[in-house]
Design a protein around this motif. Structure first.
Motif, PDB file in Angstrom:
ATOM      1  N   TYR A   1       0.396  -1.638  -0.217  1.00 21.75           N
ATOM      2  CA  TYR A   1       0.142   0.031   0.060  1.00 21.75           C
ATOM      3  C   TYR A   1       0.599   1.401  -0.131  1.00 21.75           C
ATOM      4  CZ  TYR A   1      -3.158  -3.851   2.112  1.00 21.75           C
ATOM      5  OH  TYR A   1      -3.954  -4.510   2.210  1.00 21.75           O
ATOM      6  N   GLU A   2       0.508   2.989  -0.844  1.00 20.32           N
ATOM      7  CA  GLU A   2       1.266   3.630  -0.748  1.00 20.32           C
ATOM      8  C   GLU A   2       1.031   3.855   1.127  1.00 20.32           C
ATOM      9  OE1 GLU A   2      -2.477   4.632  -2.492  1.00 20.32           O
ATOM     10  OE2 GLU A   2      -1.095   3.009  -2.593  1.00 20.32           O
ATOM     11  N   LYS A   3       1.815   4.763   1.130  1.00 24.02           N
ATOM     12  CA  LYS A   3       2.655   5.129   2.408  1.00 24.02           C
ATOM     13  C   LYS A   3       1.092   5.980   2.978  1.00 24.02           C
ATOM     14  CE  LYS A   3       6.307   5.401   4.413  1.00 24.02           C
ATOM     15  NZ  LYS A   3       7.795   6.750   4.340  1.00 24.02           N
ATOM     16  N   GLU A   4       0.500   7.248   2.154  1.00 24.25           N
ATOM     17  CA  GLU A   4      -0.463   8.451   2.497  1.00 24.25           C
ATOM     18  C   GLU A   4      -1.972   7.496   2.693  1.00 24.25           C
ATOM     19  OE1 GLU A   4      -0.505  11.817   3.285  1.00 24.25           O
ATOM     20  OE2 GLU A   4       1.403  11.254   2.527  1.00 24.25           O
ATOM     21  N   TRP A   5      -1.786   6.226   2.250  1.00 27.89           N
ATOM     22  CA  TRP A   5      -3.658   4.957   2.332  1.00 27.89           C
ATOM     23  C   TRP A   5      -2.500   4.284   3.429  1.00 27.89           C
ATOM     24  CZ3 TRP A   5      -4.640   0.637   3.429  1.00 27.89           C
ATOM     25  CH2 TRP A   5      -5.427  -0.163   3.599  1.00 27.89           C
TER      26      TRP A   5
ATOM     27  N   TYR B   1      -1.729   6.039   6.671  1.00 26.41           N
ATOM     28  CA  TYR B   1      -1.159   6.889   7.150  1.00 26.41           C
ATOM     29  C   TYR B   1      -2.333   7.045   7.743  1.00 26.41           C
ATOM     30  CZ  TYR B   1       3.367   8.965   6.215  1.00 26.41           C
ATOM     31  OH  TYR B   1       4.461   8.836   6.118  1.00 26.41           O
ATOM     32  N   SER B   2      -3.408   6.955   6.767  1.00 31.94           N
ATOM     33  CA  SER B   2      -5.158   7.338   7.082  1.00 31.94           C
ATOM     34  C   SER B   2      -5.182   6.103   7.593  1.00 31.94           C
ATOM     35  CB  SER B   2      -5.927   7.581   5.630  1.00 31.94           C
ATOM     36  OG  SER B   2      -5.111   7.409   5.124  1.00 31.94           O
ATOM     37  N   TRP B   3      -5.079   4.765   6.972  1.00 27.94           N
ATOM     38  CA  TRP B   3      -6.265   3.620   7.484  1.00 27.94           C
ATOM     39  C   TRP B   3      -5.355   3.411   8.732  1.00 27.94           C
ATOM     40  CZ3 TRP B   3      -9.021  -0.343   6.371  1.00 27.94           C
ATOM     41  CH2 TRP B   3      -8.647  -1.330   8.181  1.00 27.94           C
ATOM     42  N   ILE B   4      -3.962   3.224   9.415  1.00 26.76           N
ATOM     43  CA  ILE B   4      -3.707   3.484  10.775  1.00 26.76           C
ATOM     44  C   ILE B   4      -4.223   5.040  11.613  1.00 26.76           C
ATOM     45  CG2 ILE B   4      -1.964   3.559  12.135  1.00 26.76           C
ATOM     46  CD1 ILE B   4      -0.482   2.667  10.338  1.00 26.76           C
ATOM     47  N   LYS B   5      -4.639   6.056  11.325  1.00 26.23           N
ATOM     48  CA  LYS B   5      -5.486   6.719  12.391  1.00 26.23           C
ATOM     49  C   LYS B   5      -6.857   5.550  12.321  1.00 26.23           C
ATOM     50  CE  LYS B   5      -1.747   9.885  12.122  1.00 26.23           C
ATOM     51  NZ  LYS B   5      -1.235  11.671  10.889  1.00 26.23           N
ATOM     52  N   ASN B   6      -7.405   5.586  11.454  1.00 24.09           N
ATOM     53  CA  ASN B   6      -9.445   5.872  11.443  1.00 24.09           C
ATOM     54  C   ASN B   6      -9.300   4.971  10.026  1.00 24.09           C
ATOM     55  OD1 ASN B   6     -11.554   6.169  11.641  1.00 24.09           O
ATOM     56  ND2 ASN B   6     -11.910   7.830  12.050  1.00 24.09           N
ATOM     57  N   SER B   7      -9.554   3.449  10.431  1.00 25.10           N
ATOM     58  CA  SER B   7      -9.797   2.333   9.455  1.00 25.10           C
ATOM     59  C   SER B   7     -11.066   2.578   9.197  1.00 25.10           C
ATOM     60  CB  SER B   7      -8.833   1.280  10.109  1.00 25.10           C
ATOM     61  OG  SER B   7      -9.619   1.012  11.274  1.00 25.10           O
ATOM     62  N   ALA B   8     -11.710   2.855  10.552  1.00 17.82           N
ATOM     63  CA  ALA B   8     -13.654   2.683  10.303  1.00 17.82           C
ATOM     64  C   ALA B   8     -14.235   3.638   9.194  1.00 17.82           C
ATOM     65  CB  ALA B   8     -14.119   2.821  11.791  1.00 17.82           C
TER      66      ALA B   8
ATOM     67  N   GLU C   1     -12.478   0.584  -1.377  1.00 17.54           N
ATOM     68  CA  GLU C   1     -12.047  -0.044  -1.669  1.00 17.54           C
ATOM     69  C   GLU C   1     -11.437  -1.705  -1.466  1.00 17.54           C
ATOM     70  OE1 GLU C   1     -12.400  -2.214  -5.929  1.00 17.54           O
ATOM     71  OE2 GLU C   1     -13.712  -0.603  -5.620  1.00 17.54           O
ATOM     72  N   ARG C   2     -10.420  -1.097  -0.872  1.00 21.04           N
ATOM     73  CA  ARG C   2      -9.235  -2.093  -0.277  1.00 21.04           C
ATOM     74  C   ARG C   2      -9.498  -2.018   0.920  1.00 21.04           C
ATOM     75  NH1 ARG C   2      -3.610   0.317  -2.161  1.00 21.04           N
ATOM     76  NH2 ARG C   2      -5.021   2.092  -2.154  1.00 21.04           N
ATOM     77  N   ALA C   3      -9.698  -0.640   1.751  1.00 19.49           N
ATOM     78  CA  ALA C   3     -10.396  -0.727   3.257  1.00 19.49           C
ATOM     79  C   ALA C   3     -11.148  -2.546   2.915  1.00 19.49           C
ATOM     80  CB  ALA C   3     -10.423   0.336   3.371  1.00 19.49           C
ATOM     81  N   VAL C   4     -12.794  -2.098   2.698  1.00 21.19           N
ATOM     82  CA  VAL C   4     -13.568  -2.888   3.001  1.00 21.19           C
ATOM     83  C   VAL C   4     -13.108  -4.014   3.067  1.00 21.19           C
ATOM     84  CG1 VAL C   4     -15.838  -3.344   1.520  1.00 21.19           C
ATOM     85  CG2 VAL C   4     -15.177  -1.021   2.025  1.00 21.19           C
TER      86      VAL C   4
END
Lengths: 452, 1031
Positions: free
Chosen positions: A94-98, A100-107, A115-118
């Motif tokens: 995954y790219e870094k920006e993605w 960052y946001s995933w770790i900070k607030n995945s929900a 798509e990838r989060a789901v």
């Protein structure tokens, strides 16, 4: 004379050898440690060295590791699926920006329909990852640096000899060995010389003796037999000494001090309570409440071992305690408790572990752990010895009645903050004219306190 | 100088040509020794595979191997839980409140479990009714670990599965419903609201089924009488503590009468207490007992009159006559008439504080007692509560038997009953059941009924089941499982649900029913925790008019022809459900002190007339000949006990014995008295003839009288107690010191120096002889707590019983013990003493009786301790006499030196020994053992320890919680004092000034057993007071 000398030399020699072996042990253990440090547990140190030379902008692997352990390790592993996916090389996926946001607030990302989060959410049984808003981008960089870090491969030893043999052929050991053999040779030469001198002396003495001997003298054994008093004395001595030894032998019957049976699972107290500093009563929890210290049920083991599937600590290669060995023992636990590592779930297929009991008191003795642990506040080690150093647990104390009583005679009652003792201690100590009462004075020597 | 004397062996030697003499001279043995046949046969020896050398080799090898093997200790395995249940800590007991309702015994109890195993039963003092466990209930814990239990369901004797059984029964029931053929559901009394509801639903679904309740020992007539009087088929609830005068006519209310459990309230009124401040006189109730068999109620009575059942009936009618003012005919001996008049006057005088009850198996008798109590306006009968623990209906049961035989009833479902064993007309029942299309029996054992039923449904013990009951109206109890079922069993109620096609379990049903109908919005969990819930709803009983005079007439017309048999139930065996329980078999009957038997009790007068004998053989053991009883055509061969106090013209026989199916060989003792229980009437006319055949008893007490030794049992009358000084009725014994009479408690008399016991705990046990009814619950409780072994009949016969606690029973040789003392004091000279003492060994025909529990007295100056050569027994500071079993070498000096004879010697290894095939010989039975107490081995002495394991545990708990021991916390430490429902035994720390036992120790009634020997025991007794005052 000769005999005496030889004996003395032998002792000296023995002593030397012993000492040298001791040195050898010290050296080798020191060396082994170093080997460990350099070869196996190097990640941390290496990374530290690296960071010293690097600029501040570069991600810090050491920091990353500690952040990882603090925040991520309960659900993630580097190389293995746990509750969440394995994180090795995650930054490549995954790219870094993605990230960052995933770790900070995945929900939020899942909600927004990324798509990838789901996809991740679906894959891991719809368990959302905790939000880590407290982590800065820099922290996340550090973590990612740690997860990406591939330790440099250790240099292969020359001629592909197994790692373990390295220990034996180190230069320090060689020096010791050379030294030893030199001393040995000197000793042998010395011995030979002494021997030679003594031999030269013998013929002269022999001549002297032969002249003095009376041909009619009775042989010594006959004289001994004729001297009835001597016979009596020696018989008495013989009987007494054999009685002494027989008594000594009988006293140790049923005393299993040092009993060290092989257990169905090689459980190392050294690793758990020594290396990892786990409190004894974390596992032996009933010791403070009940007469039994209790062998922990397997669900207690799984409190930690649900997450610890592999052994990553030190190895003792001499005895064959390798990482694989320990990891294999953990697998035995999984089998017994019915834990399926792949699905991270319990199968319900259990197989209780039949431990071999080490500390066996006879049925007619009543012993209560709670009395000693909770009331008297005695350390477990007082009776069980240095458990934290025992790779294989053994019986440290003789567990004889004499041993119990001795302690009762020497140990004072722990009166402090215990209302039960306040009055009785005051009255009894006054009666006996002592400041502090021992367990014995409290009635700890009465038969019925332990035998009923 | 040589001696040439010749000694002749006989005159035969004189004749030199006697062949025998010459033969003997040449040959020492006249018959040839069989040496040659054994060893002379060369072939035999050569062909033998083992020669001498081999033999020696094997011998040597096996000896060496055995020696080597013994050097190595065994490898012990410890297997922890895989997942440890939250509440279980190994080594700590858990307690659960539950209740027993086995159809005969009903009680609210606590169960103590260790590591998931129930090991002991305690009283649930939180419950307001039926809160005490009697000896049988105490022993029921062992019945769960019975190796003879049914291990799974069977069909025609073959093992089957529950699914198959339920499906088969269900389809069979549906077929029978379609064919409209009648089926009977024959059950015990459940007294369970939810089960009743369930059965009602079941009967709605299957209208072809009829429900019949059957109590093995019937109270049907008492139920009928109550229904006639008050319009409800139930039994009354009595509060004996409110009565000043109690008249019992043949009712053993301290035993099993109407379900038992009356002792607590009775004793409340029987312990006289002087008010120290107001100086008010002590009061106690006066108890008259008119009975045939000697019962524990009779033994506790102030005035016992032995009357045959017929005389009792007339007496009751006469009492009614006196009180109601009617003239009642009927004839009684003149002295009895006078006594009856006295009793009637006492009752009239006491007014509403009088109470009369009866145990006569006659509707009229029960009707009359209700009427008399009503006339007296007795406050001892509760008007807002009734007892629901008996429901059996005799006529319905009898009808069922004939219906089965006539083919009217085609199927039978049984639960909690064993009619083949308990029915008098058992043969008819068997032939009926064989005709039935469907027969299913829910039973814990493959008993007489289960073994002939088509399906034997293995049902769980009550420790493994859910249940609820309403023993007393408005007082609800829960039964909860305390262990997972040991075998493949299923509850009757769960099966009913299955047959009805329900998916629910009985547990769901109970919870639903309780939440909806019982709990009045209170918490279910709390009720389950307490095991008991008292609802606010109250009954109100209404009187119905009835012609009682007619009942009196019927009663007074009673006539006897020949001997009258009174069938009764023993404290140990009850109705015989637990006949396979070795604790109960070995439990000595409180009155006769005989274990392992039932017998015909007969009066001395009748015994002589018929030719029945008791004798003691050389080793002291008791023997008898047999009696043949002919009860309306049924013949039984029964051993005999000549019972002091048995009314002339009456004999007694106990139920519960003579079982054969589903019971170990050792336990198959006695005769089945149900065979004589015609028409479910416990009073039968019989003919008795002697059989000249010897029977051996196992009786634990061979000397029955006190011989005037007032220092063993001290007793006095209420009047003396109230009016005289202590020194007159409880004087300190004097002993001769330098020919001067000195009180035994003065220090100079003592051989030993006094030890200061004022620091720490000092345990004492108080035993009130007024409160002890002799019920024996403590004996079984002690058994369970202390792993006391069962030794079997032949060992008990050799006086090798192991009971740590015994309840001695003494008869007076005179009319009263006081008379005995006087007779002894009046003895003058040697010849007089020989003859008088000889006579005093025989109890009087209607003696006074007294019970005295005796266990180790924990003497502060113990004679046993000083004689032990290895110091295996020693004294602790807390007053307990310790016994270190591992130190004991079995010299038995201590037992010989013990004045109280309370020490017990292990003559054999009683565990893992096939010779003693009781609970300690099988893995299941061993689960009942208390893990805190060691199982003693052969060759060591054992005795009561004052339950040191419990006192230590209580002290440890206090230490762990860093507090002092709470007030009276020690009372439940001893198994005996915890089991005692009357408070006769109280244990505690006398250094704890506020404790009950410290208060009791100050009572002026206190005395020590055999205080002349100066042992200074830590057990003290209270002088027995009898109320002989005129009311």
């Amino acid at each position: 004379m000769l005999y005496f000398c030889a004996l003395k030399l032998m002792y000296f020699f023995k002593y030397l050898v012993k000492r040298n072996f001791y040195f050898l042990n010290v050296f080798s253990s020191l060396f082994t440690k170093r080997c460990f440090v350099s070869l196996f547990a190097s990640n941390f140190l290496l990374s530290l060295c690296f960071t010293l030379n690097l600029t501040a902008q570069e991600p810090d692997i050491a920091k990353g590791k500690s952040l990882f352990n603090a925040n991520c390790a309960s659900c993630h592993k580097l190389n293995k699926k746990l509750i969440g996916p394995a994180l090795k090389g995650v930054s490549a996926k995954y790219e870094k920006e993605w990230l960052y946001s995933w770790i900070k607030n995945s929900a939020a990302m899942i909600k927004s329909g990324d798509e990838r989060a789901v996809a991740i959410y679906e894959e891991y049984n719809k368990v959302a990852m905790n939000s880590f808003t407290q982590l800065s981008n820099e922290d996340i960089d550090n973590i990612l640096a740690y997860t990406d870090y591939v330790p440099p491969k250790p240099e292969l030893p020359v001629s592909g000899a197994p790692v373990g043999e390295n220990v034996g052929s180190s230069p320090v050991n060689d020096i010791v060995l050379v030294l030893l053999s030199f001393i040995l040779i000197v000793l042998i030469v010395l011995l030979l010389l002494i021997n030679k001198t003594l031999k030269n002396l013998i013929p002269e003495n022999d001549n002297l003796d032969k002249n003095k001997i009376d041909p009619k003298r009775i042989p010594i054994w006959k004289a001994f037999v004729q001297n009835q008093f001597l016979v009596l004395v020696s018989v008495v001595v013989l009987l007494l000494s054999s009685a002494y030894f027989a008594y000594g032998y009988m006293l140790q019957i049923g005393v299993d001090q040092g009993y060290m049976p092989i257990q169905p699972i090689h459980y190392s107290h050294k690793i758990h309570s020594g290396d990892n500093q786990i409190e004894c009563q974390y596992c032996h929890s009933s010791a403070k409440k009940s007469k039994h210290s209790g062998i922990p049920s397997l669900n207690v083991c799984m409190n930690c071992h649900e997450n610890i599937a592999d052994y990553n600590g030190e190895e003792d290669l001499e005895k064959g305690y390798t990482k694989d060995f320990y990891t294999n023992e953990i697998k035995k636990l999984y089998k017994a408790v019915g834990w399926d590592e792949n699905s991270q779930s319990y199968t319900g297929d259990v197989e209780p572990v039949k431990w071999v009991r080490i500390h066996n008191l006879p049925d007619f003795v009543y012993f209560n752990h709670a009395q000693h642990v909770t009331v008297a506040g005695i350390d477990c080690q007082k009776c069980h010895g240095p458990v934290e150093e025992m790779e294989i647990l053994y019986q440290h104390s003789p567990l004889t009645m004499g041993w119990c009583i001795n302690c009762h005679r020497e140990t004072n009652i722990k009166v402090k903050d215990n209302e039960y003792y306040t009055k009785i201690h005051e009255e009894l100590s006054k009666k006996y004219g002592v400041k502090e009462l021992t367990a014995a004075q409290m009635g700890g020597l009465e038969c019925g306190k332990c035998h009923y | 100088m040589g001696n040439h004397k010749k000694y002749w062996k006989s005159e035969v030697e004189l004749s030199s040509d006697n062949k025998m003499i010459s033969d003997l001279k040449n040959n020492e043995f006249i018959d040839e020794l069989p040496v040659n046949t054994l060893l002379g046969d060369k072939n035999n020896l050569e062909n033998s595979s083992t020669n001498r050398r081999d033999f020696l080799k094997y011998l040597g090898f096996s000896t060496a191997a055995a020696t080597l093997a013994s050097c190595e200790g065994p490898v012990n395995r410890s297997i922890p839980y895989v997942v440890q249940p939250e509440r279980i800590i190994p080594g700590i007991s858990n307690y659960y409140a539950t209740s027993i309702a086995d159809g005969y015994d009903f009680a609210n109890i606590l169960i103590k479990t260790r590591e998931g195993r129930p090991i002991k039963i305690l009283n649930n003092s939180k419950a307001e009714v039926k809160s005490s466990a009697n000896a049988r209930v105490q022993a029921s814990v062992l019945s769960m670990y019975d190796s003879m239990r049914l291990k799974g369901p069977t069909a025609n004797g073959e093992v089957t599965s529950w699914d198959k059984l339920n499906n088969d029964v269900k389809s069979e029931l549906n077929l029978m419903l379609a064919a409209n053929s009648e089926v009977v559901l024959l059950t015990q009394t459940f007294a369970s609201p939810t089960t009743s509801k369930l059965i009602k639903d079941f009967l709605n679904k299957y209208p072809n089924i009829r429900h019949v309740v059957y109590d093995a020992i019937s109270d049907s007539k008492a139920l009928d009488a109550f229904e006639i009087t008050y319009g409800k088929r139930a039994l009354p609830i009595y509060d004996f503590s409110k009565a000043d005068v109690i008249v019992s006519i043949g009712a053993d209310f301290l035993g099993d009468w109407q379900g038992g459990g009356h002792d607590t309230s009775y004793v409340k009124g029987r312990v006289p207490l002087k008010n120290k401040i107001t100086k008010e006189k002590a009061k106690m109730s006066k108890h008259f007992q008119l009975e045939s068999n000697m019962t524990i109620s009779g033994a506790n009575a102030d005035n016992r009159i032995s009357l045959s059942p017929t005389q009792q009936k007339i007496a009751l009618a006469k009492i009614y006559g006196h009180i109601s003012g009617n003239v009642v005919s009927g004839k009684l001996p003149e002295n009895i008439e006078i006594q009856i008049k006295n009793i009637s006057n006492s009752l009239i005088k006491s007014g509403n504080k009088g109470l009369i009850i009866t145990g006569l198996d006659d509707v009229n008798a029960h009707l009359l007692t209700h009427k008399i109590n009503d006339l007296l306006k007795s406050i001892s009968i509760k008007k807002d509560e009734v007892s629901l623990i008996k429901e059996g209906n005799d006529s319905e049961v009898l009808e069922l038997v004939s219906d089965l035989n006539s083919g009217k009833v085609k199927g039978i479902i049984m639960c909690g009953v064993n009619p083949v064993y308990t029915m008098p007309n058992s043969d008819e029942f068997v032939s009926g059941i064989n005709k039935a299309q469907l027969s299913i029996c829910f039973s814990m054992k493959n008993d007489e009924t289960a073994s002939i039923s088509k399906w034997a449904a293995a049902c769980p013990h009550y420790f493994e089941s859910w249940g609820d009951n309403e023993m007393v109206s408005g007082n609800f109890s829960l039964t909860q499982p305390t262990i997972r079922p040991l075998f493949d069993t299923m509850q009757f109620q769960d099966c009913l649900l299955k047959w009805m096609g329900s998916e629910n379990s009985f547990y769901d049903l109970i919870k639903e029913n309780w939440n909806e109908n019982i709990l009045e919005k209170k918490s279910w969990n709390e009720a389950l925790h307490d095991g008991f819930y008292k609802s606010n709803s109250k009954l109100s009983l209404k009187k119905i008019n009835y012609d009682f005079l007619n009942a009196a007439k019927n009663l007074s017309n009673a006539k006897s022809n020949g001997l009258e048999l009174v069938l009764y139930s023993k404290t140990g065996m009850g109705d015989g459900q637990q006949a396979n329980n070795p604790w109960l078999q070995e439990f000595p009957d409180p009155i006769t002190r005989v274990s392992w038997d039932n017998y015909l009790t007969v009066s001395k007068f009748d015994a002589k007339k018929i030719g029945l004998k008791n004798q003691n053989v050389a080793n002291g053991a008791l023997d008898s000949n047999y009696a043949n009883i002919n009860a309306s055509g049924v013949n039984m061969k029964v051993p005999v006990i000549i019972q002091p106090g048995q009314a002339r013209g009456s004999v007694g026989l106990a139920f519960g014995y003579g079982k054969i199916n589903g019971i170990k060989k050792e336990m198959q003792v006695g005769v089945n008295a149900y065979r004589a229980y015609h028409n479910f009437n416990s009073l039968q006319n019989v003919e008795i003839s002697p059989i000249d055949e010897n029977h051996e008893f196992a009786c634990v007490q061979l000397h029955n009288t006190l011989m005037g030794r007032g220092d063993i049992i001290r007793e006095t009358t209420l009047e003396v107690f109230n009016t005289k000084k202590v020194s007159e009725w409880n004087a300190i014994t004097k002993v001769s010191l330098n020919h001067i009479e000195t009180p035994v408690n003065s220090p100079e008399v003592d051989l030993w120096d006094e030890f200061d016991r004022s620091i720490g705990h000092h345990f004492n046990l108080s035993i009130d002889l007024n409160a002890c009814t002799g019920c024996g619950a403590c004996v079984i409780a002690c058994h369970a707590e202390n792993n006391v072994p069962v030794v079997g009949k032949s060992e008990v016969r050799r006086s090798r019983d192991m009971h740590w606690l015994r309840i001695d029973r003494y008869y007076s040789s005179d009319e009263s013990f006081d008379g005995d003392n006087k007779t002894k004091d009046e003895i003058n000279g040697l010849s007089d003493s020989l003859s008088v003492f000889g006579e005093m060994e025989n109890p009087s025909e209607n003696p006074q009786v007294v019970f005295q529990p005796v266990m180790c007295q924990h003497c502060n100056h113990a004679p046993c301790e000083t004689v032990c050569p290895v110091a295996a027994t020693s004294h602790g500071r807390q007053g307990q006499n310790h016994m270190a079993y591992n130190r004991c070498i079995g010299t038995r000096y201590c037992a010989n030196n013990c004045p109280y004879k309370v020490r017990r010697f292990n003559w054999f290894l009683y565990n893992n020994n096939d010779e003693f095939d009781f609970n300690m010989n099988d893995d299941l039975g061993k689960m009942v053992l208390n893990p805190d107490v060691v199982v003693r081995s052969r060759g060591v002495m054992e005795k009561c320890s004052f339950c040191i394991q419990s006192t230590q545990a209580i002290i440890l708990n206090a230490k762990k919680e860093r507090r002092l021991v709470e007030k009276d916390e020690f009372n439940d430490a001893c198994a005996c004092s915890a089991a005692c429902s009357t408070g006769a035994m109280r244990f505690g720390d006398i250094n704890e000034k506020e404790s009950k036992v410290a208060e009791l120790k100050e009572s002026e009634r206190v005395y020590h057993l055999l205080d002349t020997v100066g042992t200074k025991p830590n057990v003290f007794y209270h002088v027995k007071i009898r109320n002989t005052d005129e009311v």
